[in-house]
Motif scaffolding. Structure first.
Motif, mmCIF file in Angstrom:
data_model
loop_
_atom_site.group_PDB
_atom_site.id
_atom_site.type_symbol
_atom_site.label_atom_id
_atom_site.label_comp_id
_atom_site.label_asym_id
_atom_site.label_seq_id
_atom_site.Cartn_x
_atom_site.Cartn_y
_atom_site.Cartn_z
ATOM 1 N N ASP A 16 0.798 -1.228 0.000
ATOM 2 C CA ASP A 16 0.000 0.000 0.000
ATOM 3 C C ASP A 16 0.830 1.277 0.000
ATOM 4 O OD1 ASP A 16 -2.343 -1.508 0.044
ATOM 5 O OD2 ASP A 16 -2.291 -1.682 2.229
ATOM 6 N N ARG A 69 3.003 4.252 -1.538
ATOM 7 C CA ARG A 69 3.015 4.959 -2.821
ATOM 8 C C ARG A 69 4.344 4.725 -3.519
ATOM 9 N NH1 ARG A 69 0.287 10.777 -2.874
ATOM 10 N NH2 ARG A 69 -1.269 9.400 -1.965
ATOM 11 N N THR A 111 0.358 2.775 -6.049
ATOM 12 C CA THR A 111 1.072 2.057 -5.002
ATOM 13 C C THR A 111 1.883 0.937 -5.657
ATOM 14 O OG1 THR A 111 -0.690 0.448 -4.656
ATOM 15 C CG2 THR A 111 -0.803 2.510 -3.379
#
Length: 537
Positions: free
Chosen positions: A25, A27, A38
């Protein structure tokens, strides 16, 4: 997991799968003023793009041209082609006319992924392209309009509805990409880049600059070049760091972006450094998180500005080529001002040798920088469809960079000048041969020589100058030459200076003495594009 010490695992989709699992998750890529991906989303999209391309008839090993500006679609194209084990042919988005046609014809790609804004540029040369059949239009959800005759024009966004690809991963020795680098006595050459070679650009940054998951890398350079794509974006993938990508460099927006996104590291290639240094000082110049800037070249006069005005502790540098990787790096603590750092002898041999005999020179002597890899597939595999150029570059089992340099007694590599007849402007290597081929087609031109003259901005780069002989009886002006040639030349290759001359200095074998032209430089009869523009404003 990937064993970073095992070069057999240095493969783009394997690295992406690992990061999708370990940093799902987090970025991975943020486009300035745009959307983000992500690590997990990037891996998912790569699988879907690979499936979409497979359904369109692209097989592992096939070449697909990518003509797209910095964007998430560029990232999807790159990672999707990697997942399919196809070859990503990276095209400079400034190309047009003869330059673009040569590279597409040389690589033989039947499929191209093209930004919607660049489609007219490609369509203009459709009659010159014998292999191209399918064009996927990126950065636009709309179905493209009418295609040039013989083309199948489709939206790239079809990947969203495609089946997920679950085929085998590529291997480290498989060709991952082709990047075109400047020809000096001929047209641009396509560098065959194995998976491990591409990986090593990024791993060098992780290893030498200590890029980690705590970093945010601010990328202003184009992703179609090794610096932006491999040294920075791939380094973020390897380290689990975040990449903040700007569509196009802006000196005025540089500090604002750095502050807004919390950037900790950035690269400045060529005149990018000079442009940032020349911006007016601001009270908040030090209000940022940058710990390091990698500048290449690394002019000594810029170092105090980075450190004192902007408060950046480490100013580092490096030296490399698309063909040979980055063979000298500075460190996370910076490097000697004016140098390119020290040879990266963990993976490469770097030697200063006589350009005529290839004999090794003494420490401190200036000669040609020559390189050899220490491991398989960590180097280019050759020039595409140019075996003679491959052998020429590799004579005596050393790769000849064409650049002059020296290594000092402390082991630092210093770049001195170019040996090859190549022009470098705005971070691009320009083939004088290709510029001359275009100018030679201008009505009234009998003979032309393209050569470098120093740029007015500090940073060790050039402007393009032409010396042109007119045909007998022709009424030829510099404005005529510019008007006819500009549609065929990329913006970075546009000549700033043009002079109509009676003769060109030549050797007894009729080769133009460009060194003499460079020494002669700009004179009172030289037309200056920038001066002409200011007068007409």
């Amino acid at each position: 997991m990937i064993d970073i010490e095992d070069s057999r695992t240095w493969v783009l989709p394997q690295m992406l799968a690992v990061r999708a699992a370990s940093h799902a998750d987090k970025r991975f890529v943020q486009i300035v003023d745009g959307d983000a991906l992500t690590f997990a989303e990037a891996a998912h999209d790569a699988d879907k793009v690979a499936g979409h391309l497979l359904a369109l008839g692209v097989s592992p090993g096939d070449k697909v041209a990518v003509f797209v500006r910095n964007s998430l679609d560029f990232v999807r194209a790159w990672t999707g082609l990697g997942r399919l084990a196809a070859v990503c042919v990276l095209l400079n988005t400034e190309l047009k006319g003869a330059f673009l046609a040569h590279q597409l014809e040389n690589c033989g790609a039947a499929v191209a992924i093209v930004g919607a804004d660049l489609l007219p540029v490609l369509a203009d040369i459709a009659p010159r392209l014998s292999a191209l059949r399918t064009v996927l239009v990126a950065e636009d959800e709309a179905v493209p309009g009418e295609a040039p005759s013989g083309w199948n024009l489709l939206p790239f966004s079809g990947w969203r509805r495609a089946a997920t690809y679950d085929g085998p991963m590529p291997q480290a020795h498989d060709i991952a990409a082709i990047m075109y680098t400047s020809g000096t006595t001929g047209p641009a050459k396509g560098v065959l880049m194995p998976q491990a070679h591409c990986f090593l650009f990024g791993f060098g940054a992780v290893d030498c600059l200590k890029v980690s998951e705590a970093d945010t890398y601010y990328i202003v350079l184009p992703l179609f070049h090794a610096n932006g794509l491999f040294m920075q974006l791939y380094a973020c993938l390897i380290a689990g760091a975040t990449a903040v990508v700007r569509r196009r460099f802006s000196a005025a927006g540089w500090l604002n972006d750095v502050q807004r996104y919390g950037a900790t590291i950035t690269n400045a290639l060529g005149v990018v450094s000079a442009f940032v240094v020349d911006t007016p000082p601001r009270p908040d110049d030090r209000d940022h998180k940058l710990r390091l800037v990698l500048a290449a070249p690394n002019p000594a006069e810029h170092v105090p500005v980075w450190r004192e005005r902007f408060g950046i502790a480490a100013v580092s540098s490096g030296f490399g080529m698309t063909e040979v990787n980055i063979v000298a790096w500075g460190s996370a603590e910076g490097t000697l001002p004016g140098s390119a750092g020290k040879p990266y002898d963990r993976f490469f041999e770097v030697s200063i040798r006589d350009p005529q005999t290839d004999a090794e020179l003494a420490i401190g002597d200036v000669g040609e920088i020559m390189v050899r890899p220490r491991l398989a597939s960590g180097f280019m595999a050759g020039y595409h469809a140019m075996p003679d150029k491959t052998v020429e570059a590799w004579r005596n089992l050393w790769f000849h960079t064409g650049d002059a340099g020296r290594i000092d007694t402390d082991g630092y590599l210093h770049y001195v000048d170019r040996i090859k007849d190549c022009i470098r402007r705005r971070g691009e290597n320009i083939s004088s041969f290709e510029v001359e081929q275009v100018i030679a087609q201008v009505p009234g031109v009998a003979e032309v020589a393209a050569f470098a003259v120093p740029a007015t901005l500090s940073g060790g780069e050039d402007e393009v100058m032409l010396a042109v002989i007119a045909r007998p009886g022709a009424r030829l002006t510099p404005e005529d030459i510019a008007r006819h040639a500009d549609p065929e030349l990329p913006r970075f290759a546009l000549p700033r200076y043009i002079e109509i001359v009676d003769a060109l200095p030549k050797t007894p074998t009729e080769k133009v003495r460009k060194a003499e032209l460079r020494r002669r430089g700009i004179g009172p009869a030289t037309w200056d594009r920038e001066l002409a523009k200011s007068r007409s404003a």
